[in-house]
Design a protein around this motif. Structure first.
Motif, PDB file in Angstrom:
ATOM      1  N   ASP A   1      76.991  86.973  40.814  1.00  0.00           N
ATOM      2  CA  ASP A   1      76.443  87.448  39.686  1.00  0.00           C
ATOM      3  C   ASP A   1      75.161  88.071  40.060  1.00  0.00           C
ATOM      4  OD1 ASP A   1      74.778  87.921  37.126  1.00  0.00           O
ATOM      5  OD2 ASP A   1      74.818  85.815  36.699  1.00  0.00           O
ATOM      6  N   PRO A   2      74.999  89.568  39.711  1.00  0.00           N
ATOM      7  CA  PRO A   2      73.599  90.218  40.452  1.00  0.00           C
ATOM      8  C   PRO A   2      72.395  89.642  39.765  1.00  0.00           C
ATOM      9  CG  PRO A   2      75.391  91.696  38.666  1.00  0.00           C
ATOM     10  CD  PRO A   2      76.062  90.355  38.980  1.00  0.00           C
ATOM     11  N   LYS A   3      72.624  89.381  38.640  1.00  0.00           N
ATOM     12  CA  LYS A   3      71.328  88.709  38.289  1.00  0.00           C
ATOM     13  C   LYS A   3      70.717  87.513  38.773  1.00  0.00           C
ATOM     14  CE  LYS A   3      72.307  90.435  33.358  1.00  0.00           C
ATOM     15  NZ  LYS A   3      72.688  90.030  31.913  1.00  0.00           N
ATOM     16  N   GLN A   4      71.733  86.923  39.632  1.00  0.00           N
ATOM     17  CA  GLN A   4      71.410  85.678  40.293  1.00  0.00           C
ATOM     18  C   GLN A   4      71.208  86.033  41.884  1.00  0.00           C
ATOM     19  OE1 GLN A   4      70.380  82.858  38.575  1.00  0.00           O
ATOM     20  NE2 GLN A   4      70.798  84.038  36.777  1.00  0.00           N
ATOM     21  N   ARG A   5      71.414  87.124  42.232  1.00  0.00           N
ATOM     22  CA  ARG A   5      71.385  87.537  43.597  1.00  0.00           C
ATOM     23  C   ARG A   5      70.158  87.515  44.355  1.00  0.00           C
ATOM     24  NH1 ARG A   5      74.800  92.245  43.870  1.00  0.00           N
ATOM     25  NH2 ARG A   5      76.651  90.808  43.308  1.00  0.00           N
ATOM     26  N   LEU A   6      69.986  87.089  45.577  1.00  0.00           N
ATOM     27  CA  LEU A   6      68.620  86.969  45.953  1.00  0.00           C
ATOM     28  C   LEU A   6      68.010  88.646  46.333  1.00  0.00           C
ATOM     29  CD1 LEU A   6      66.551  85.069  47.497  1.00  0.00           C
ATOM     30  CD2 LEU A   6      67.578  85.632  49.465  1.00  0.00           C
ATOM     31  N   GLY A   7      66.904  88.896  45.889  1.00  0.00           N
ATOM     32  CA  GLY A   7      66.255  90.126  45.991  1.00  0.00           C
ATOM     33  C   GLY A   7      66.296  90.996  44.782  1.00  0.00           C
ATOM     34  N   THR A   8      66.945  90.516  43.491  1.00  0.00           N
ATOM     35  CA  THR A   8      67.014  91.222  42.195  1.00  0.00           C
ATOM     36  C   THR A   8      65.720  91.023  41.530  1.00  0.00           C
ATOM     37  OG1 THR A   8      69.417  90.731  42.054  1.00  0.00           O
ATOM     38  CG2 THR A   8      68.151  91.021  40.046  1.00  0.00           C
ATOM     39  N   LYS A   9      65.156  90.033  41.505  1.00  0.00           N
ATOM     40  CA  LYS A   9      63.499  89.974  41.009  1.00  0.00           C
ATOM     41  C   LYS A   9      62.676  90.752  42.121  1.00  0.00           C
ATOM     42  CE  LYS A   9      64.615  85.234  38.941  1.00  0.00           C
ATOM     43  NZ  LYS A   9      64.295  83.945  39.076  1.00  0.00           N
ATOM     44  N   SER A  10      62.694  90.568  43.249  1.00  0.00           N
ATOM     45  CA  SER A  10      61.689  91.171  44.071  1.00  0.00           C
ATOM     46  C   SER A  10      62.316  91.048  45.385  1.00  0.00           C
ATOM     47  CB  SER A  10      60.567  90.838  44.055  1.00  0.00           C
ATOM     48  OG  SER A  10      59.765  91.236  44.956  1.00  0.00           O
ATOM     49  N   ILE A  11      62.204  92.160  46.237  1.00  0.00           N
ATOM     50  CA  ILE A  11      62.714  92.142  47.473  1.00  0.00           C
ATOM     51  C   ILE A  11      62.054  91.385  48.534  1.00  0.00           C
ATOM     52  CG2 ILE A  11      61.226  94.054  48.604  1.00  0.00           C
ATOM     53  CD1 ILE A  11      64.072  94.996  49.897  1.00  0.00           C
ATOM     54  N   ARG A  12      60.870  90.712  47.926  1.00  0.00           N
ATOM     55  CA  ARG A  12      60.094  89.832  48.606  1.00  0.00           C
ATOM     56  C   ARG A  12      60.764  88.437  48.574  1.00  0.00           C
ATOM     57  NH1 ARG A  12      55.969  91.759  50.968  1.00  0.00           N
ATOM     58  NH2 ARG A  12      55.590  89.803  51.870  1.00  0.00           N
TER      59      ARG A  12
END
Length: 337
Positions: free
Chosen positions: A253-264
């Motif tokens: 799920d791209p919404k849950q993928r690490l980095g989606t909220k912020s690359i930090r």
């Protein structure tokens, strides 16, 4: 490719006549890459050439303009520099850094395993390259070992922006990329954003560890099914931190993928907890592996399948192509105008 940035200001817009073409060093679906030398200052560069007939027949000029504009505006030590862009009657040409340490792909096919420290630095440098790409409003879409070059000092240099896309506030929806690296949402023909690059990052990090993409199969349908429904396999030689990082990057799920909220989110993962990101960006961390190259023209780390190809295109093609040359207006560029 050793960094070959000329410090001399070029006072004129360069043409093909300003370069001596020495060797073939790479080839894509529609392009060929040559080692060239500037006749005036004797600096070495890589020249990527794309036939105008291909651009016209495949309606690819907008995509090529995106590649040009991306390279002009990107500013990262982990991305190849574009120094000049010009055209002949037959070709559109990019003059780029010649990075002569070889492709990551070549080293993944060697016997030696990558240590986790080596993986960590490579991954960090790729992440900083992606950070710069995404800040420009671009989705890269083609992260794979063939596009990750190693420079003469052992650092990563990302190349080939041929299928990158400016997305700004909208999403992309075209099916493109190298099949074993394509994210689930692309396979499902959903609209997508920069999250696909984080999926590719997870795939590449896994490949650095295991020398094979996590869902690879010679059977296309089976590989697609694995990407959509399968889980990557790990062994006891993978640290808990690396295992967790890969799992979170390969979230379906791209919404849950690490980095989606912020690359930090990725930069702050525990796998990188002992890394000084400021030192990474300044290239102050000495890589574990340094390519053995003699000088800036050394091609010993370049795949021989390219080096053995004859140079003929620019010498035997007719000087005039029967097409409207005005469609390629505004392509030329020089960093040292």
């Amino acid at each position: 490719m050793g960094l070959c940035c000329s410090t001399k200001k070029q006072k004129k817009e360069l043409t093909i006549e300003d370069f001596e073409i020495l060797k073939v060093i790479g080839q894509g679906q529609s392009s060929k890459v040559y080692l060239v030398q500037n006749k005036e200052d004797e600096e070495y560069f890589a020249m990527k050439s794309i036939p105008k007939t291909f651009i016209k027949d495949q309606n690819q000029f907008e995509r090529l303009q995106t590649e040009r504009d991306a390279l002009i505006n990107l500013n990262s030590p982990f991305i190849v520099n574009l120094w000049h862009a010009f055209q002949t009657n037959e070709y559109l040409c990019f003059i780029l850094d010649f990075v002569n340490g070889g492709e990551m792909y070549t080293y993944l096919n060697s016997r030696s395993q990558f240590s986790e420290n080596r993986i960590k630095l490579y991954a960090a440098e790729i992440i900083l390259a992606l950070k710069n790409i995404h800040e420009l409003g671009l989705v890269y879409r083609d992260l794979k070992p063939e596009n990750l070059l190693i420079d003469k000092n052992g650092h990563i240099r990302l190349t080939d922006f041929g299928i990158s896309k400016f997305i700004a506030t909208q999403k992309a929806n075209s099916f493109c990329g190298s099949l074993e690296y394509i994210a689930p949402e692309v396979w499902q023909h959903d609209s997508y954003g920069i999250e696909v690059d984080f999926w590719c990052l997870g795939t590449v990090i896994y490949e650095m560890k295991y020398k094979m993409p996590p869902f690879y199969s010679t059977n296309l349908r089976e590989m697609q099914n694995k990407i959509l429904n399968g889980n990557p396999k790990f062994d006891e030689n993978c640290s808990v931190e690396l295992h967790d990082l890969i799992q979170k990057l390969l979230t379906k799920d791209p919404k849950q993928r690490l980095g989606t909220k912020s690359i930090r989110e990725i930069m702050e993962h525990t796998f990188f907890s002992d890394l000084d990101w400021e030192k990474v960006e300044k290239q102050e961390i000495i890589p574990e592996f340094i390519p053995q190259v003699k000088d800036s023209s050394d091609t010993s780390c370049i795949d021989s399948q390219f080096l053995n190809q004859p140079i003929f295109e620019f010498h035997i093609l007719p000087d005039i192509v029967k097409m409207d040359q005005n469609m390629f207006g505004g392509f030329s560029f020089s960093k040292f105008k």
